[in-house]
Design an enzyme around this catalytic site. Structure first.
Site, mmCIF file in Angstrom:
data_model
loop_
_atom_site.group_PDB
_atom_site.id
_atom_site.type_symbol
_atom_site.label_atom_id
_atom_site.label_comp_id
_atom_site.label_asym_id
_atom_site.label_seq_id
_atom_site.Cartn_x
_atom_site.Cartn_y
_atom_site.Cartn_z
ATOM 1 N N GLY A 298 113.470 61.344 38.870
ATOM 2 C CA GLY A 298 113.296 60.408 39.992
ATOM 3 C C GLY A 298 112.668 59.113 39.507
ATOM 4 O O GLY A 298 112.452 58.901 38.308
ATOM 5 N N GLN A 299 112.377 58.255 40.457
ATOM 6 C CA GLN A 299 111.852 56.927 40.144
ATOM 7 C C GLN A 299 110.546 57.019 39.332
ATOM 8 O O GLN A 299 110.419 56.417 38.273
ATOM 9 C CB GLN A 299 111.612 56.192 41.470
ATOM 10 C CG GLN A 299 111.388 54.739 41.309
ATOM 11 C CD GLN A 299 111.413 53.979 42.633
ATOM 12 O OE1 GLN A 299 111.900 52.867 42.651
ATOM 13 N NE2 GLN A 299 110.889 54.540 43.702
ATOM 14 N N LEU A 300 109.577 57.793 39.824
ATOM 15 C CA LEU A 300 108.302 57.907 39.123
ATOM 16 C C LEU A 300 108.418 58.820 37.908
ATOM 17 O O LEU A 300 107.931 58.488 36.822
ATOM 18 C CB LEU A 300 107.210 58.442 40.078
ATOM 19 C CG LEU A 300 105.840 58.660 39.446
ATOM 20 C CD1 LEU A 300 105.268 57.353 38.893
ATOM 21 C CD2 LEU A 300 104.868 59.269 40.454
ATOM 22 N N ASP B 290 113.538 74.000 40.417
ATOM 23 C CA ASP B 290 113.585 73.713 41.852
ATOM 24 C C ASP B 290 112.250 74.189 42.434
ATOM 25 O O ASP B 290 111.976 75.383 42.489
ATOM 26 C CB ASP B 290 114.764 74.487 42.470
ATOM 27 C CG ASP B 290 114.812 74.343 43.986
ATOM 28 O OD1 ASP B 290 113.894 73.729 44.573
ATOM 29 O OD2 ASP B 290 115.773 74.862 44.586
ATOM 30 N N ALA C 145 109.963 65.276 45.212
ATOM 31 C CA ALA C 145 109.705 65.073 46.640
ATOM 32 C C ALA C 145 111.011 64.795 47.363
ATOM 33 O O ALA C 145 111.999 64.370 46.752
ATOM 34 C CB ALA C 145 108.754 63.891 46.839
ATOM 35 N N THR D 65 112.274 62.110 49.680
ATOM 36 C CA THR D 65 111.729 60.771 49.930
ATOM 37 C C THR D 65 112.579 59.914 50.889
ATOM 38 O O THR D 65 112.297 58.729 51.058
ATOM 39 C CB THR D 65 111.567 60.003 48.590
ATOM 40 O OG1 THR D 65 112.830 59.991 47.918
ATOM 41 C CG2 THR D 65 110.521 60.644 47.703
ATOM 42 N N THR E 272 101.468 59.536 49.967
ATOM 43 C CA THR E 272 101.986 58.261 50.462
ATOM 44 C C THR E 272 101.070 57.598 51.494
ATOM 45 O O THR E 272 100.318 58.291 52.197
ATOM 46 C CB THR E 272 103.374 58.521 51.101
ATOM 47 O OG1 THR E 272 103.798 57.361 51.796
ATOM 48 C CG2 THR E 272 103.346 59.659 52.104
ATOM 49 N N ASP E 273 101.195 56.284 51.598
ATOM 50 C CA ASP E 273 100.527 55.528 52.671
ATOM 51 C C ASP E 273 101.068 55.942 54.045
ATOM 52 O O ASP E 273 100.440 55.676 55.060
ATOM 53 C CB ASP E 273 100.727 54.021 52.449
ATOM 54 C CG ASP E 273 102.196 53.626 52.330
ATOM 55 O OD1 ASP E 273 103.013 54.455 51.873
ATOM 56 O OD2 ASP E 273 102.544 52.481 52.690
ATOM 57 N N TYR F 96 108.729 62.449 57.704
ATOM 58 C CA TYR F 96 108.440 62.359 56.264
ATOM 59 C C TYR F 96 106.922 62.327 56.037
ATOM 60 O O TYR F 96 106.383 63.095 55.233
ATOM 61 C CB TYR F 96 109.109 61.096 55.689
ATOM 62 C CG TYR F 96 108.596 60.685 54.327
ATOM 63 C CD1 TYR F 96 108.964 61.369 53.176
ATOM 64 C CD2 TYR F 96 107.716 59.593 54.188
ATOM 65 C CE1 TYR F 96 108.487 60.990 51.922
ATOM 66 C CE2 TYR F 96 107.234 59.206 52.942
ATOM 67 C CZ TYR F 96 107.621 59.912 51.816
ATOM 68 O OH TYR F 96 107.134 59.535 50.584
HETATM 69 N N1 NAP Z 1 109.422 55.540 46.946
HETATM 70 C C1 NAP Z 1 108.396 55.051 47.621
HETATM 71 O O1 NAP Z 1 108.425 53.923 48.146
HETATM 72 C C2 NAP Z 1 107.154 55.886 47.772
HETATM 73 C C3 NAP Z 1 106.093 55.369 48.504
HETATM 74 C C4 NAP Z 1 104.938 56.128 48.610
HETATM 75 C C5 NAP Z 1 104.869 57.377 48.022
HETATM 76 N N2 NAP Z 1 105.928 57.867 47.345
HETATM 77 C C6 NAP Z 1 105.818 59.200 46.742
HETATM 78 O O2 NAP Z 1 105.904 59.043 45.347
HETATM 79 C C7 NAP Z 1 106.500 60.200 44.762
HETATM 80 C C8 NAP Z 1 107.619 59.805 43.825
HETATM 81 O O3 NAP Z 1 108.597 59.122 44.592
HETATM 82 P P1 NAP Z 1 109.935 58.562 43.915
HETATM 83 O O4 NAP Z 1 110.209 57.241 44.531
HETATM 84 O O5 NAP Z 1 109.856 58.714 42.450
HETATM 85 O O6 NAP Z 1 110.971 59.609 44.502
HETATM 86 P P2 NAP Z 1 112.501 59.855 44.083
HETATM 87 O O7 NAP Z 1 112.987 58.750 43.209
HETATM 88 O O8 NAP Z 1 113.222 60.171 45.329
HETATM 89 O O9 NAP Z 1 112.404 61.154 43.167
HETATM 90 C C9 NAP Z 1 112.135 62.398 43.703
HETATM 91 C C10 NAP Z 1 112.663 63.421 42.725
HETATM 92 O O10 NAP Z 1 112.383 64.710 43.266
HETATM 93 C C11 NAP Z 1 113.480 65.538 42.942
HETATM 94 N N3 NAP Z 1 113.559 66.695 43.832
HETATM 95 C C12 NAP Z 1 113.966 66.734 45.120
HETATM 96 N N4 NAP Z 1 113.933 68.008 45.566
HETATM 97 C C13 NAP Z 1 113.484 68.772 44.543
HETATM 98 C C14 NAP Z 1 113.234 70.155 44.373
HETATM 99 N N5 NAP Z 1 113.457 71.013 45.366
HETATM 100 N N6 NAP Z 1 112.774 70.592 43.187
HETATM 101 C C15 NAP Z 1 112.552 69.732 42.163
HETATM 102 N N7 NAP Z 1 112.798 68.406 42.252
HETATM 103 C C16 NAP Z 1 113.245 67.939 43.432
HETATM 104 C C17 NAP Z 1 114.693 64.647 43.068
HETATM 105 O O11 NAP Z 1 115.741 65.207 42.300
HETATM 106 P P3 NAP Z 1 117.260 65.153 42.835
HETATM 107 O O12 NAP Z 1 117.586 63.694 42.944
HETATM 108 O O13 NAP Z 1 118.013 65.882 41.797
HETATM 109 O O14 NAP Z 1 117.225 65.844 44.183
HETATM 110 C C18 NAP Z 1 114.176 63.343 42.487
HETATM 111 O O15 NAP Z 1 114.446 63.266 41.102
HETATM 112 C C19 NAP Z 1 106.912 61.089 45.932
HETATM 113 O O16 NAP Z 1 105.944 62.068 46.133
HETATM 114 C C20 NAP Z 1 106.920 60.139 47.110
HETATM 115 O O17 NAP Z 1 106.659 60.815 48.320
HETATM 116 C C21 NAP Z 1 107.071 57.151 47.201
#
Ligand code: NAP
Length: 284
Positions: free
Chosen positions: A13-15, A40, A64, A66, A105-106, A129
């Protein structure tokens, strides 16, 4: 001293992918990257087996659900990943005496405050969410004392979709852009967040909740954010501000988080404009 093993879940994922990028700069850690295919987190047995097989010191949970809007209709999956999955990781960490670092998250806040949210302010999520993310935090708190919960906001990284990439794409496609100017928060460069997490591990700070975004003077609206992105990319497309709602689902109008506690760790938090500039340069 034995190297610490760090498991990064949701590693594509992004992070998660930011950790893959910077891992080589941290030779004192052994990184184990697990994407959703390899692990998973909703599969309790798989999580338990994974922890038993690998000698994990820290689990950095970047997995997550997201999709903020989609979560309203896809509640079962959002709950499974953000609540049950997190509970599975907390239980496995407890069993194996590992430390859990979880990202929240915020959006756990309702946005009714007019001063930055501190780690001790009460969450009151206003969308599904946000609810699942808050429930995930609670699952950890009730199971495991050895944990860090890092709340972040408006995250953008090199991989995956985010606001910066969307604005740049739309600027190439459209004649003008309209962006909301009445929702305030703070952007976070995912690389800065990844570095903060590794800094916490290196320095063994007190367990608990920490807020981390980039530094802002006051608050930033999505319009301010878009304006800066376009400026840095030297795009001259007209940018219009609106006070109409962004997206279908309720979002907090104000979700700036206080960085006081994180600042006390002496971690150097970059200013949002500086960090955005660095990102855009690397993105070009
Ligand atoms: N993005 C934002 O603006 C934001 C803001 C505040 C907080 N956050 C928090 O920051 C964290 C990182 O966010 P991000 O933007 O990096 O999210 P992201 O890019 O959506 O990455 C989430 C990753 O989780 C994986 N995932 C989903 N279901 C899963 C499962 N059952 N088992 C294992 N992996 C799984 C996804 O894989 P697949 O793609 O293969 O499903 C994806 O690689 C999250 O906790 C999010 O809530 C994000």
């Amino acid at each position: 001293m034995a190297k610490k093993t760090l498991l990064v879940t949701g590693s594509d994922g992004q992070l998660g992918s930011e950790f893959q990028e910077i891992a080589s700069y941290y030779p004192d850690f052994t990184f184990l990257f697990a994407n959703s295919k390899r692990l998973d987190i909703t599969d309790q047995q798989a999580v338990s087996d994974f922890f038993e097989t690998n000698n994990i010191d820290y689990c950095i949970n970047c997995a997550a659900y997201t999709q903020v809007d989609q979560a309203e209709t896809d509640q079962e999956l959002a709950y499974a990943v953000n609540v049950t999955g997190v509970a599975n990781l907390a239980a496995a960490c407890k069993e194996q005496n590992a430390i859990l670092i979880h990202i929240s998250t915020d959006f756990v806040f309702d946005g009714s405050q007019t001063r930055p949210y501190t780690e001790t302010d009460s969450p009151n999520p206003i969308n599904y969410y946000g609810k699942t993310k808050y429930l995930g935090e609670q699952e950890i708190a009730k199971t495991l004392s050895n944990h860090y919960i890092i709340r972040t906001s408006w995250l953008y990284g090199k991989k995956g979709a985010n606001f910066v990439k969307t604005i740049l794409r739309l600027a190439a496609e459209k004649e003008n852009l309209t962006v909301v100017n009445n929702q305030f928060g703070a952007p976070t460069n995912a690389e800065d967040l990844a570095k903060f997490i590794l800094y916490l591990i290196q320095n063994s700070f007190d367990f608990g909740i920490y807020h981390l975004s980039n530094r802002t003077e006051n608050q930033v609206s999505w319009y301010d954010f878009a304006k800066e992105i376009l400026k840095l990319q030297k795009k001259t497309i007209p940018l219009l501000a609106t006070n109409q709602k962004f997206g279908g689902v309720a979002r907090p109008n104000y979700s700036v988080m206080s960085l006081e506690k994180t600042t006390r760790t002496n971690f150097r938090i970059s200013h949002w404009k500086k960090s955005l500039e660095k990102y855009i340069k690397s993105y070009e």
